[in-house]
Design a protein around this motif. Sequence first.
Motif, mmCIF file in Angstrom:
data_model
loop_
_atom_site.group_PDB
_atom_site.id
_atom_site.type_symbol
_atom_site.label_atom_id
_atom_site.label_comp_id
_atom_site.label_asym_id
_atom_site.label_seq_id
_atom_site.Cartn_x
_atom_site.Cartn_y
_atom_site.Cartn_z
ATOM 1 N N THR A 98 0.971 -1.139 -0.005
ATOM 2 C CA THR A 98 0.031 0.000 -0.132
ATOM 3 C C THR A 98 0.905 1.383 0.118
ATOM 4 O O THR A 98 2.001 1.158 -0.028
ATOM 5 C CB THR A 98 -0.973 0.151 1.172
ATOM 6 O OG1 THR A 98 -0.012 -0.110 2.428
ATOM 7 C CG2 THR A 98 -1.782 -0.978 1.241
ATOM 8 N N PHE A 99 0.410 2.372 0.089
ATOM 9 C CA PHE A 99 1.013 3.511 0.331
ATOM 10 C C PHE A 99 0.307 4.431 1.386
ATOM 11 O O PHE A 99 -0.736 4.389 1.778
ATOM 12 C CB PHE A 99 0.760 4.553 -0.884
ATOM 13 C CG PHE A 99 1.430 3.777 -2.112
ATOM 14 C CD1 PHE A 99 2.772 3.974 -2.552
ATOM 15 C CD2 PHE A 99 0.702 3.313 -2.972
ATOM 16 C CE1 PHE A 99 3.197 3.594 -3.523
ATOM 17 C CE2 PHE A 99 1.269 2.628 -4.156
ATOM 18 C CZ PHE A 99 2.380 2.822 -4.567
ATOM 19 N N PHE A 100 1.319 5.034 2.198
ATOM 20 C CA PHE A 100 0.637 5.921 3.348
ATOM 21 C C PHE A 100 0.457 7.348 2.940
ATOM 22 O O PHE A 100 1.519 7.778 2.660
ATOM 23 C CB PHE A 100 1.522 5.708 4.517
ATOM 24 C CG PHE A 100 1.135 4.338 5.426
ATOM 25 C CD1 PHE A 100 0.320 3.535 4.659
ATOM 26 C CD2 PHE A 100 1.861 4.043 6.550
ATOM 27 C CE1 PHE A 100 0.292 2.177 5.437
ATOM 28 C CE2 PHE A 100 1.763 3.063 7.317
ATOM 29 C CZ PHE A 100 0.774 1.841 6.631
ATOM 30 N N LEU A 101 -0.513 8.010 2.925
ATOM 31 C CA LEU A 101 -0.439 9.580 2.809
ATOM 32 C C LEU A 101 -0.437 9.704 1.287
ATOM 33 O O LEU A 101 -1.085 10.651 0.872
ATOM 34 C CB LEU A 101 0.297 10.108 3.757
ATOM 35 C CG LEU A 101 0.037 11.646 3.718
ATOM 36 C CD1 LEU A 101 -1.359 11.878 4.345
ATOM 37 C CD2 LEU A 101 0.909 12.462 4.923
ATOM 38 N N ARG A 102 0.575 9.465 0.729
ATOM 39 C CA ARG A 102 0.888 9.768 -0.624
ATOM 40 C C ARG A 102 1.663 8.544 -1.359
ATOM 41 O O ARG A 102 2.167 7.737 -0.861
ATOM 42 C CB ARG A 102 1.853 11.093 -0.581
ATOM 43 C CG ARG A 102 3.097 10.859 0.016
ATOM 44 C CD ARG A 102 3.891 12.173 0.118
ATOM 45 N NE ARG A 102 4.993 12.170 1.152
ATOM 46 C CZ ARG A 102 4.880 12.226 2.515
ATOM 47 N NH1 ARG A 102 3.652 12.311 2.979
ATOM 48 N NH2 ARG A 102 6.033 12.027 3.146
ATOM 49 N N LEU A 103 1.825 8.853 -2.759
ATOM 50 C CA LEU A 103 2.128 7.822 -3.657
ATOM 51 C C LEU A 103 3.736 7.470 -3.372
ATOM 52 O O LEU A 103 4.273 6.579 -4.229
ATOM 53 C CB LEU A 103 1.708 7.765 -4.884
ATOM 54 C CG LEU A 103 0.184 7.703 -5.220
ATOM 55 C CD1 LEU A 103 -0.234 8.015 -6.695
ATOM 56 C CD2 LEU A 103 -0.127 6.377 -4.815
ATOM 57 N N THR A 104 4.389 8.465 -2.703
ATOM 58 C CA THR A 104 5.917 8.068 -2.583
ATOM 59 C C THR A 104 6.330 7.409 -1.455
ATOM 60 O O THR A 104 7.399 7.342 -1.224
ATOM 61 C CB THR A 104 6.539 9.540 -2.561
ATOM 62 O OG1 THR A 104 5.924 10.514 -1.648
ATOM 63 C CG2 THR A 104 6.386 10.244 -4.075
ATOM 64 N N TRP A 105 5.288 7.141 -0.553
ATOM 65 C CA TRP A 105 5.520 6.616 0.929
ATOM 66 C C TRP A 105 4.862 5.210 0.838
ATOM 67 O O TRP A 105 3.954 4.691 1.204
ATOM 68 C CB TRP A 105 4.568 7.575 1.783
ATOM 69 C CG TRP A 105 5.104 6.978 3.117
ATOM 70 C CD1 TRP A 105 5.693 5.855 3.620
ATOM 71 C CD2 TRP A 105 4.602 7.591 4.492
ATOM 72 N NE1 TRP A 105 5.859 5.778 5.018
ATOM 73 C CE2 TRP A 105 5.002 6.995 5.512
ATOM 74 C CE3 TRP A 105 3.788 8.772 4.667
ATOM 75 C CZ2 TRP A 105 4.670 7.318 6.752
ATOM 76 C CZ3 TRP A 105 3.583 9.129 6.068
ATOM 77 C CH2 TRP A 105 3.938 8.383 7.093
ATOM 78 N N ARG A 106 5.890 4.433 0.117
ATOM 79 C CA ARG A 106 5.484 2.764 -0.056
ATOM 80 C C ARG A 106 5.538 1.939 1.583
ATOM 81 O O ARG A 106 6.393 2.461 2.324
ATOM 82 C CB ARG A 106 6.583 2.052 -1.027
ATOM 83 C CG ARG A 106 6.246 2.572 -2.112
ATOM 84 C CD ARG A 106 7.206 1.623 -3.322
ATOM 85 N NE ARG A 106 7.369 2.230 -4.595
ATOM 86 C CZ ARG A 106 6.307 1.458 -5.468
ATOM 87 N NH1 ARG A 106 5.604 0.458 -5.131
ATOM 88 N NH2 ARG A 106 6.302 1.942 -6.655
ATOM 89 N N GLU A 107 4.468 1.443 1.701
ATOM 90 C CA GLU A 107 4.105 0.665 2.893
ATOM 91 C C GLU A 107 3.768 -0.862 2.778
ATOM 92 O O GLU A 107 3.215 -1.075 1.518
ATOM 93 C CB GLU A 107 3.411 1.559 3.763
ATOM 94 C CG GLU A 107 4.125 2.537 4.658
ATOM 95 C CD GLU A 107 5.302 2.088 5.441
ATOM 96 O OE1 GLU A 107 5.291 0.795 6.048
ATOM 97 O OE2 GLU A 107 6.285 2.730 5.900
#
Length: 71
Positions: free
Chosen positions: A9-18
């Motif tokens: 998934t992503f947290f908050l924005r598409l640059t924060w992969r989680e």
Amino acid sequence: MPSFNDIPTFFLRLTWRETGLNYIGITLIPPQPCGMFSKVFKEQKNSVYDELCRLLDLAEKENKYVIHYGL
């Protein structure tokens, strides 16, 4: 749910992969992992998740993201 921990998934924005869900913030669920989340919910065999599974399946089919706003 521990079953969500390995789903990308992503947290908050598409640059924060989680992976998994951000329980106190925004999670962006990409189209392909929508099917993974849906599968976990369907394995629960509880009709309370039916509408959510339909949404996740539709998002996967239409190549759209689902936004989870935390708990």
